[in-house]
Write an enzyme that holds these catalytic residues in place. Structure first.
Site, PDB file in Angstrom:
ATOM      1  N   THR A  43       0.813  -1.218   0.000  1.00 35.53           N
ATOM      2  CA  THR A  43       0.000   0.000   0.000  1.00 35.53           C
ATOM      3  C   THR A  43       0.846   1.269   0.000  1.00 35.53           C
ATOM      4  O   THR A  43       0.445   2.298  -0.526  1.00 35.53           O
ATOM      5  CB  THR A  43      -0.953  -0.017   1.215  1.00 35.53           C
ATOM      6  OG1 THR A  43      -1.721  -1.212   1.147  1.00 35.53           O
ATOM      7  CG2 THR A  43      -1.870   1.185   1.238  1.00 35.53           C
ATOM      8  N   ILE A  49      -2.500   4.384  -8.795  1.00 37.31           N
ATOM      9  CA  ILE A  49      -3.431   4.596  -9.907  1.00 37.31           C
ATOM     10  C   ILE A  49      -4.778   3.957  -9.574  1.00 37.31           C
ATOM     11  O   ILE A  49      -4.831   2.815  -9.111  1.00 37.31           O
ATOM     12  CB  ILE A  49      -2.907   3.921 -11.204  1.00 37.31           C
ATOM     13  CG1 ILE A  49      -1.453   4.301 -11.494  1.00 37.31           C
ATOM     14  CG2 ILE A  49      -3.831   4.240 -12.385  1.00 37.31           C
ATOM     15  CD1 ILE A  49      -1.224   5.730 -11.855  1.00 37.31           C
ATOM     16  N   HIS A  51      -7.305   2.485 -11.562  1.00 39.12           N
ATOM     17  CA  HIS A  51      -7.448   2.060 -12.954  1.00 39.12           C
ATOM     18  C   HIS A  51      -8.909   2.099 -13.375  1.00 39.12           C
ATOM     19  O   HIS A  51      -9.804   1.755 -12.604  1.00 39.12           O
ATOM     20  CB  HIS A  51      -6.917   0.628 -13.113  1.00 39.12           C
ATOM     21  CG  HIS A  51      -5.433   0.532 -12.888  1.00 39.12           C
ATOM     22  ND1 HIS A  51      -4.523   0.959 -13.817  1.00 39.12           N
ATOM     23  CD2 HIS A  51      -4.718   0.074 -11.830  1.00 39.12           C
ATOM     24  CE1 HIS A  51      -3.295   0.757 -13.344  1.00 39.12           C
ATOM     25  NE2 HIS A  51      -3.382   0.218 -12.143  1.00 39.12           N
ATOM     26  N   ARG A 313       4.404  -7.061  -5.287  1.00 38.81           N
ATOM     27  CA  ARG A 313       3.059  -7.457  -5.693  1.00 38.81           C
ATOM     28  C   ARG A 313       2.854  -8.924  -5.286  1.00 38.81           C
ATOM     29  O   ARG A 313       3.727  -9.759  -5.539  1.00 38.81           O
ATOM     30  CB  ARG A 313       2.887  -7.357  -7.200  1.00 38.81           C
ATOM     31  CG  ARG A 313       3.346  -6.052  -7.849  1.00 38.81           C
ATOM     32  CD  ARG A 313       3.206  -6.214  -9.340  1.00 38.81           C
ATOM     33  NE  ARG A 313       3.704  -5.124 -10.156  1.00 38.81           N
ATOM     34  CZ  ARG A 313       4.969  -4.969 -10.517  1.00 38.81           C
ATOM     35  NH1 ARG A 313       5.908  -5.804 -10.075  1.00 38.81           N
ATOM     36  NH2 ARG A 313       5.330  -3.990 -11.319  1.00 38.81           N
ATOM     37  N   ILE A 338      -3.954  -9.693  -3.961  1.00 41.22           N
ATOM     38  CA  ILE A 338      -4.464  -8.351  -4.281  1.00 41.22           C
ATOM     39  C   ILE A 338      -3.317  -7.501  -4.849  1.00 41.22           C
ATOM     40  O   ILE A 338      -2.782  -6.621  -4.196  1.00 41.22           O
ATOM     41  CB  ILE A 338      -5.115  -7.698  -3.039  1.00 41.22           C
ATOM     42  CG1 ILE A 338      -6.094  -8.656  -2.372  1.00 41.22           C
ATOM     43  CG2 ILE A 338      -5.819  -6.410  -3.454  1.00 41.22           C
ATOM     44  CD1 ILE A 338      -7.252  -9.107  -3.240  1.00 41.22           C
ATOM     45  N   SER A 344      -7.439  -0.038  -6.730  1.00 39.95           N
ATOM     46  CA  SER A 344      -8.705   0.376  -7.343  1.00 39.95           C
ATOM     47  C   SER A 344      -9.862  -0.481  -6.838  1.00 39.95           C
ATOM     48  O   SER A 344     -10.994  -0.023  -6.761  1.00 39.95           O
ATOM     49  CB  SER A 344      -8.618   0.230  -8.870  1.00 39.95           C
ATOM     50  OG  SER A 344      -7.350   0.587  -9.343  1.00 39.95           O
ATOM     51  N   CYS A 404      10.819  21.981   2.469  1.00 35.05           N
ATOM     52  CA  CYS A 404      10.617  21.573   1.067  1.00 35.05           C
ATOM     53  C   CYS A 404       9.127  21.469   0.736  1.00 35.05           C
ATOM     54  O   CYS A 404       8.692  21.886  -0.324  1.00 35.05           O
ATOM     55  CB  CYS A 404      11.292  20.242   0.774  1.00 35.05           C
ATOM     56  SG  CYS A 404      13.055  20.207   1.127  1.00 35.05           S
ATOM     57  N   CYS A 439      14.857  17.459  -0.020  1.00 33.09           N
ATOM     58  CA  CYS A 439      16.008  17.236   0.873  1.00 33.09           C
ATOM     59  C   CYS A 439      15.856  15.942   1.651  1.00 33.09           C
ATOM     60  O   CYS A 439      16.757  15.559   2.400  1.00 33.09           O
ATOM     61  CB  CYS A 439      16.255  18.422   1.802  1.00 33.09           C
ATOM     62  SG  CYS A 439      15.436  18.347   3.398  1.00 33.09           S
ATOM     63  N   CYS A 444      14.322  18.464   8.368  1.00 34.89           N
ATOM     64  CA  CYS A 444      13.191  18.371   9.297  1.00 34.89           C
ATOM     65  C   CYS A 444      13.209  17.149  10.188  1.00 34.89           C
ATOM     66  O   CYS A 444      12.541  17.136  11.212  1.00 34.89           O
ATOM     67  CB  CYS A 444      11.861  18.456   8.545  1.00 34.89           C
ATOM     68  SG  CYS A 444      11.520  17.044   7.492  1.00 34.89           S
TER      69      CYS A 444
END
Lengths: 488, 423
Positions: A43, A49, A51, A313, A338, A344, A404, A439, A444
Site C-alpha cells: 500500500t 493509480i 485504474h 506485488r 491483491i 482500485s 521543502c 532534501c 526536518c
C-alpha cells in the site's frame, strides 16, 4: 467467549477498507499488522493509480472489483479528505502489433463497462501529451483513469474505522492460526494469543502462506517486486496524464505518471523474488525502469530524482484475486493475491467481504456512526487569508517544520494525534509530507523526532524511522563516551 | 495580513544575510529587515564547531559560532532587526514577500530591494540513485552534524562516509573523536571535493582510509543499516564487477555535494544557471529580476565563509545603491567559461563597475602548474598562476575596476592553461 468477533490480519488498503465497512456493524473488530504502522506493505509502495478497468479479463474478480471499486473512489475520497484526481491515462503503442493490443484493450474495456474510451492517432496523442515519444503509433485514451495517494487513503479509512470502534494493533506478526470450537485462535510471534469468531486474511505478501496453513485448497503465490523513481515537484510536469505502455504477462509495464502531490513517478519493473519482504532497490532494476520509461519519455532526466523505492506485488499463479470464504475453513475469510488493480478494487472488496461476514455472523447495522471530521486544508495549499486565520487560531501553524513541502508544526502534531496516529518518522512523513521533499528529511527529521518524542513521551533516542530496530540515534554523546551500549 | 514596507528585506540570517545587512546599513539604509527560519541567527555556522573559519577576513582561526558571533554582534550594534523562527513563503517579482511565524502570524511585506541569502542544502541519497534498502541510519553529513553538535546525540557507531565534501570530512573526525569508528570515506571522483587541509586533518591524522574512484553499490539492513558494499568505478563512473568491498556498519553519511536552495528565487522569476544552480547575476550580485540580489551559498556553493562574507558585503552595498537609484547600469560584458572552468560568477559585468570585480569559479579538473587566464576582446587582461587548481577549491580572480576603462569586446572569457593531472 472470544476476545473479539472479527480479527483482520493486515492493515493495508484491503484490511483498512474492510475494517471501515465492518465498523458500520455492531461487532468487535481488531486489525493486527506486522508493521509499526498502517500501510507498510504494497500500500505504501505502488503506482497510486485508480485504474479505469480496461485491462482486467472480463469475468474475473479483478475486472468486477476494479470497475466497481473505481466508481466508489470520488465519493469515498471526498468523504475522507484524501487526495484524488481524475487525470486520465493514455496507453501507448509503438507498432502495428501494439495497435491491435490497443484495439483489444478498447473492446475489453467496453465489455468491462469502462466509459469514454477511445483510440487516438499518433498526432492526437502527441497533441495531448507533447513530451511523449514521437515514435508512437497510436494510443488508447482512458479519461476515467485517476490517481490517488494510496497510503493516505488507508490512513483515513483506518481513522474512520477506529473512531467507530475498530482496534488497530501493530508490531504483531501472525505465527499460527488454529481452528477452535466456533472460531479461531490467532498466535503472534510476539507471544500474544487472540481468539475470534471470524478470521480474515488480508495479509498481502504473506497471504498465500497464511491461506495454505488453514485451507484444503493450496494456492501458489509469487512475489513480484517493482522498483520506482520519484521525481521532484515542478510548476509544470512534462505529463499531465498517466502514460502506460502496452501490458504484458508480467503486468501493466513501466508507467510515467503525475502523483496527486505534483511529483512524477516512473516505474515499476517486474522481477519475481524469493523473499516477500525484500524491498531493496537494485542497480539492474533501476536501470531497467529508466530504460523502459525512456521509451515513453525520451528526454527523461533523473536530475530531480527525490527517491527510489520498491514494492512487492502478491501475484497468484491463477492470475486473479481470491476473495471470499476460505475453502475448508469455516469462519475464515480472505482477500489475497491483491496485486494491481488491488488499490482500485479495495473499496469494492471491503463492501463485498463485509456484507458476507455480516451475514455469516448475523451482524446488525449501527445506528449512530461517528463521522470522520474533514481534514483541515494543508498549510501548503491554503490561501493567504486561510493562512492568516490558521496561525491566529493556532500559532503552531506559524512554525514551518519541513521547508521543502511547507509542512507546519501544527500539522505534524495533528498527524500524531489522529485516531490511528503516526508513531514514527515515516508515519509523520506519509501523513503530512514532512520529509517527503527534495532534501529527504535532512532538515526536518531532527525536529520531527523531537515533536514525536514530546507528543508520545517516548525518549528521543527511542524514536524510530519505521518501527522495530530502525532507530535514528545510537545514544547521547555522554552515554557514548562512557561506553554505554545504547541502540544496537 | 498587515502590509508593511521596508527598504531592504534580507531572506536568511546566515553569514551571507548578516553581511549584506551590515554593509547596507553602513551604506546608509535605515529600514532593513532580516528574516530567519531558524530560532537563532548564524545559519549553518551554528553547528560548525570546528575551527578554521576567518583566516582571510580576520587573520585568525575561529570556530563557526565565533565567526557568526562577530557579525551577529555587529548587526545588533547597528540595531538591525533580525526576526527568527520566521519562514519566508514567497518572494514576488515586484518584491512582495510573504512570511509566517508563530509570533507575528502570516505577513505580507513590500520591499524596496530584496537580498536572497537562503544558503544551500545537501544532495540526498535519491539524487545519487544509490540502490539497496531504505532503512534507518542513512544521513546527510550535515544532518548528522546537527544531531551531534546541536542536539547532543550520536547517529551511529560504525560509519561509512560517501563523498569527500568538507562536511563529510569534518564529520569523519567529529564522529571519531566522539567514540564512533569511521571505516572509510568513499569518493566517486579521482580527487576529493573537499579542501586539502581537511583531507589531512580529518582523515589522514586519524588513519581513516579514503577510497578514490569508488562508490557505494549496495545498502543492506531491513530496519537499520547493517552493511554497505563499495566498488571501484571506471572512467564512466560505473561500478567495476569484482572490486566490491563489504563493510559491517550501522551508518552511512552522505557528503555528495550541496545544492543552492532557490525555490523562492524561482517563484520570483529569477533566472538560474544550470552550472551553479544559483541565480545568474551581474557583478553587483543583482539577479535577472531588478532589485533582487543574491549572495552566499544560494548563489553558488563556496568552500570558505570568508568569501561568502566578502560577496555579501558587496550585495548589501549594491542593494543600497539600488534603493537610492533603481535605474542601474545595464550589463555590457557577458562572462563565459572557457577550457577547464565551470560556473563562473558573475555571469555579466556592466560597462564601468563601481568596484573591483571578483570572478569566482570551480576548475573542472585538477590542473598542476597552471594559470587562470581572463581574456576580453581577444586580449589577455589577467593571468594568475598557481601550483594547483582543483575542483575542491573555488578559484577567485580579481579584475581591478580601472581595467574596464578601455576594454574592447563584449565577452569576458575565463580559462585554465596547464597540465591536467590524471587523478
Amino acid at each position: 467467549m472470544f476476545d473479539t468477533d472479527i480479527l483482520i490480519v493486515g492493515a493495508g488498503i484491503t484490511g483498512t477498507s474492510l475494517a471501515r465497512e465492518l465498523s458500520r456493524y455492531n461487532a468487535d473488530v481488531i486489525v493486527v499488522d506486522r508493521g509499526a504502522d498502517l500501510a507498510e506493505g504494497a500500500t505504501k509502495a505502488n503506482s497510486g493509480i485508480v485504474h479505469a478497468g480496461y485491462d482486467a479479463v472480463p469475468g474475473t474478480l479483478k475486472a468486477r472489483f476494479n470497475v466497481q471499486g473505481a466508481s466508489l473512489f470520488p465519493d469515498l475520497c471526498r468523504a475522507l479528505s484524501v487526495p484524488y484526481r481524475k487525470c486520465g491515462a493514455l496507453v501507448i503503442g509503438f507498432d502495428g502489433k501494439d495497435l491491435e493490443t490497443l484495439e483489444a484493450l478498447l473492446q475489453r474495456g467496453i465489455r468491462n463497462g469502462v466509459k469514454n474510451l477511445r483510440l487516438l492517432t499518433r498526432e492526437e496523442a502527441l497533441a495531448l501529451e507533447p513530451s511523449l515519444n514521437p515514435d508512437i503509433s497510436g494510443a488508447l485514451d482512458v479519461p476515467e483513469s485517476a490517481i490517488v495517494s494510496p497510503y493516505e487513503l488507508a490512513y483515513a479509512l483506518a481513522d474512520d474505522a477506529a473512531l467507530n470502534g475498530v482496534s488497530f494493533r501493530f508490531n504483531r506478526t501472525v505465527s499460527a492460526v488454529e481452528k477452535t470450537e466456533g472460531g479461531w485462535v490467532v498466535r503472534t510471534e510476539e507471544g500474544e494469543t487472540v481468539t475470534c469468531r471470524t478470521f480474515v486474511n488480508c495479509s498481502g505478501a504473506s497471504g498465500a502462506a497464511l491461506h495454505n496453513s488453514i485451507s484444503d485448497l493450496p494456492l501458489q503465490m509469487t512475489h513480484r517486486r517493482g522498483q520506482y523513481y520519484l521525481l521532484d515537484r515542478a510548476p509544470v510536469l512534462p505529463f499531465s496524464r498517466t502514460v502506460f505502455q502496452c501490458p504484458s504477462v508480467m503486468g501493466k509495464g513501466v508507467l510515467v505518471s503525475p502523483t496527486v502531490h505534483g511529483n512524477l513517478l516512473l516505474g515499476p519493473n517486474a522481477e519475481d523474488i524469493s523473499d516477500p519482504l525484500d524491498t531493496a532497490t537494485t542497480a539492474a532494476g533501476l536501470s531497467e525502469v529508466l530504460e523502459k520509461a525512456r521509451r515513453t519519455w525520451p528526454t527523461l532526466s533523473v536530475r530531480t530524482n527525490i527517491t527510489n523505492f520498491s514494492g512487492i506485488r502478491a501475484h497468484l499463479l491463477t492470475d486473479d484475486f481470491v476473495v471470499g470464504p476460505v475453502s475448508g475453513a469455516a469462519g475464515a475469510f480472505e482477500a489475497i493475491g491483491i496485486e494491481s488493480p488491488g488499490l482500485s478494487s479495495a473499496p469494492a472488496i471491503g463492501l463485498y467481504l463485509s456484507a458476507m461476514i455480516a451475514e455469516s455472523l448475523a451482524l446488525t447495522k449501527k445506528q449512530d456512526l461517528i463521522p470522520l471530521p474533514l481534514r483541515p486544508v494543508p498549510f501548503h495549499e491554503m490561501t493567504d487569508g486561510q493562512r492568516t486565520a490558521a496561525v491566529r487560531e493556532n500559532p503552531e501553524y506559524g512554525n514551518i517544520v519541513c521547508r521543502c513541502e511547507c509542512v507546519t508544526e501544527a500539522e505534524v502534531r495533528q498527524a500524531i494525534r489522529r485516531p490511528v496516529g503516526a508513531r514514527t518518522i515515516d508515519g509523520v512523513k506519509r501523513r503530512t509530507r514532512a520529509g517527503m521533499g527534495r532534501c529527504q528529511g535532512g532538515f526536518c527529521s531532527p525536529r520531527v523526532a523531537q515533536i514525536l518524542s514530546e507528543e508520545t513521551g517516548v525518549p528521543l533516542p527511542d524514536i524510530t524511522k519505521d518501527g522495530g530496530n530502525s532507530y535514528l540515534l545510537s545514544g547521547s554523546l555522554a552515554s557514548f563516551l562512557k561506553g554505554e551500549s545504547g541502540n544496537e | 495580513m498587515n502590509d508593511r514596507h521596508v527598504d531592504l528585506l534580507i531572506v536568511g540570517a546566515g553569514p551571507a544575510g548578516l553581511a549584506a545587512a551590515i554593509s547596507a546599513r553602513e551604506a546608509g539604509i535605515e529600514s532593513i529587515l532580516v528574516l530567519e527560519r531558524e530560532q537563532e541567527p548564524g545559519g549553518i555556522l551554528r553547528q560548525c564547531i570546528h575551527n578554521g573559519f576567518g583566516l582571510h577576513r580576520f587573520r585568525e582561526e575561529l570556530t563557526g559560532p565565533e565567526y557568526a558571533r562577530r557579525d551577529i554582534d555587529r548587526v545588533r550594534e547597528l540595531g538591525i532587526p533580525v526576526e527568527c523562527s520566521t519562514t519566508v513563503l514567497s518572494v514576488s517579482r515586484d518584491r512582495v514577500v510573504t512570511c509566517v511565524s508563530a509570533k507575528n502570524g502570516f505577513r505580507r511585506i513590500e520591499a524596496g530591494a530584496v537580498v536572497l541569502a537562503m544558503g544551500c542544502r545537501e544532495r540526498p541519497r535519491g539524487a545519487l540513485c544509490t540502490p539497496g534498502t531504505r532503512c534507518a541510519g542513512i544521513y546527510s553529513a550535515g544532518t548528522a552534524q546537527r544531531f551531534v553538535n546541536l542536539e547532543g546525540f550520536m547517529p551511529g557507531k560504525r560509519v561509512i562516509i560517501l563523498g569527500s565534501g568538507d562536511i563529510g570530512l569534518i564529520m569523519a573526525r567529529r564522529m571519531t573523536l566522539q567514540g564512533a569508528k569511521v571505516l572509510a570515506c568513499v569518493e566517486i571522483m579521482p580527487y576529493s571535493s573537499g579542501l586539502n587541509r581537511n583531507i589531512v586533518q580529518c582523515l589522514e591524522d586519524y588513519g581513516i582510509p579514503l577510497y578514490l574512484q569508488h562508490t557505494v553499490t549496495d545498502i543492506r539492513g531491513r530496519e537499520r543499516v547493517t552493511g554497505i558494499t563499495i566498488a571501484r568505478v571506471d572512467q564512466n563512473r560505473l561500478p567495476v564487477a569484482g572490486t566490491e568491498i563489504d563493510f559491517d556498519c550501522d551508518t552511512l553519511l552522505l557528503s555528495c555535494g550541496l545544492i543552492p536552495e532557490n525555490e523562492l528565487s524561482l517563484g520570483a522569476g529569477v533566472e538560474l544557471s544550470r552550472l551553479t544552480s544559483g541565480p545568474v547575476v551581474a557583478e553587483n550580485l543583482e539577479t535577472s529580476v531588478p532589485g533582487i540580489f543574491a549572495c552566499g551559498n544560494v548563489l553558488h556553493v563556496h568552500d570558505l565563509v570568508d568569501h561568502v562574507s566578502a560577496e555579501s558585503f558587496n550585495a548589501g552595498r549594491a542593494a543600497a545603491e539600488f534603493i537610492r537609484n533603481p535605474s542601474g547600469a545595464a550589463s555590457r560584458f557577458a562572462v563565459r567559461d572557457g577550457n577547464g572552468v565551470r560556473g563562473t560568477v558573475p555571469q555579466a559585468v556592466s560597462a564601468r563597475p563601481r568596484e573591483d570585480v571578483q570572478l569566482m569559479f570551480r576548475p573542472s579538473d585538477v590542473f598542476r602548474n597552471a594559470a587562470a587566464v581572463v581574456e576580453c576582446g581577444g586580449r589577455e587582461i589577467l593571468r594568475k598562476k598557481a601550483m594547483i587548481y582543483t575542483p575542491g577549491e573555488m578559484a577567485v580572480l580579481t579584475l581591478r575596476k580601472d581595467l574596464f576603462e578601455n576594454l574592447q569586446g563584449d565577452v569576458i572569457t575565463v580559462r585554465i592553461e596547464g597540465e591536467k593531472a590524471n587523478g
